[in-house]
Design an enzyme around this catalytic site. Sequence first.
Site, mmCIF file in Angstrom:
data_model
loop_
_atom_site.group_PDB
_atom_site.id
_atom_site.type_symbol
_atom_site.label_atom_id
_atom_site.label_comp_id
_atom_site.label_asym_id
_atom_site.label_seq_id
_atom_site.Cartn_x
_atom_site.Cartn_y
_atom_site.Cartn_z
ATOM 1 N N GLY A 107 0.808 -1.206 0.000
ATOM 2 C CA GLY A 107 0.000 0.000 0.000
ATOM 3 C C GLY A 107 0.841 1.255 0.000
ATOM 4 N N CYS A 108 1.041 1.812 1.184
ATOM 5 C CA CYS A 108 1.691 3.118 1.278
ATOM 6 C C CYS A 108 3.178 3.079 0.955
ATOM 7 C CB CYS A 108 1.438 3.712 2.661
ATOM 8 S SG CYS A 108 -0.319 4.062 2.946
ATOM 9 N N VAL A 109 3.844 1.945 1.207
ATOM 10 C CA VAL A 109 5.264 1.865 0.842
ATOM 11 C C VAL A 109 5.410 1.869 -0.673
ATOM 12 C CG1 VAL A 109 7.351 0.448 0.944
ATOM 13 C CG2 VAL A 109 5.923 0.704 2.982
ATOM 14 N N SER A 151 4.558 5.293 -2.146
ATOM 15 C CA SER A 151 5.632 6.252 -1.861
ATOM 16 C C SER A 151 6.866 5.952 -2.693
ATOM 17 C CB SER A 151 5.975 6.217 -0.369
ATOM 18 O OG SER A 151 4.853 6.563 0.420
#
Length: 207
Positions: A149-151, A154
């Site tokens: 998800g966020c990794v 990013s």
Amino acid sequence: MSDSLDANYAKAYGGKAGFGTSPALLMIDFVEAYFDPDCDLFADVDDALQSALRVREAAHKVGIPVILTNVVYQDGGLDGGRFFEKVRPLRNFLRGNPMGDWPRGLTPTENELVISKQYPSAFFSTSLASTLTAMGVDNVILTGLTTSGCVRASCVDSMSHGFITTVVRDACGDRHSEPHEANLFDMQAKYADVVSEEEIIAHLNVL
């Protein structure tokens, strides 16, 4: 397809990003929701946190910037848009909910920057890219939750903003091993170098 997966991808995606000369460490969304078994975001990722804390210690020793992110929404999630509508567990990050607190063992220091976000990427609609540029950073080292998800979001944005991007395998975690490994594989192929905790600490120690 007769080739192994690794051999097949190596034909097109065997390149290395390498390390920069001025890195910063990014710790993405290490918050209580992922560590509380009663929370629907629980992911059994304490090993990833412990690895990230060791990388953080190495970063502090050599004086490189350390930046933490969390997710915070105003009442009702009005600033969360379609992401908040789609992903019901994001209600755990409404302002004041203890699931958005830092977990035991992680407290930001006065020299660390905290960036609050509303979407998966630490770069989207935040000051992160301009802050890193102002610091002279050329290499973003990623740790955090969750890998898929966020990794990953990013990572793609870090590369897209022109930063050499490094993902620390041991210091990232997810709720299941398959999306974790699949996204590490894909980030390594296209957007970043995926390295071990041992490799990144060894690199930091010679800066």
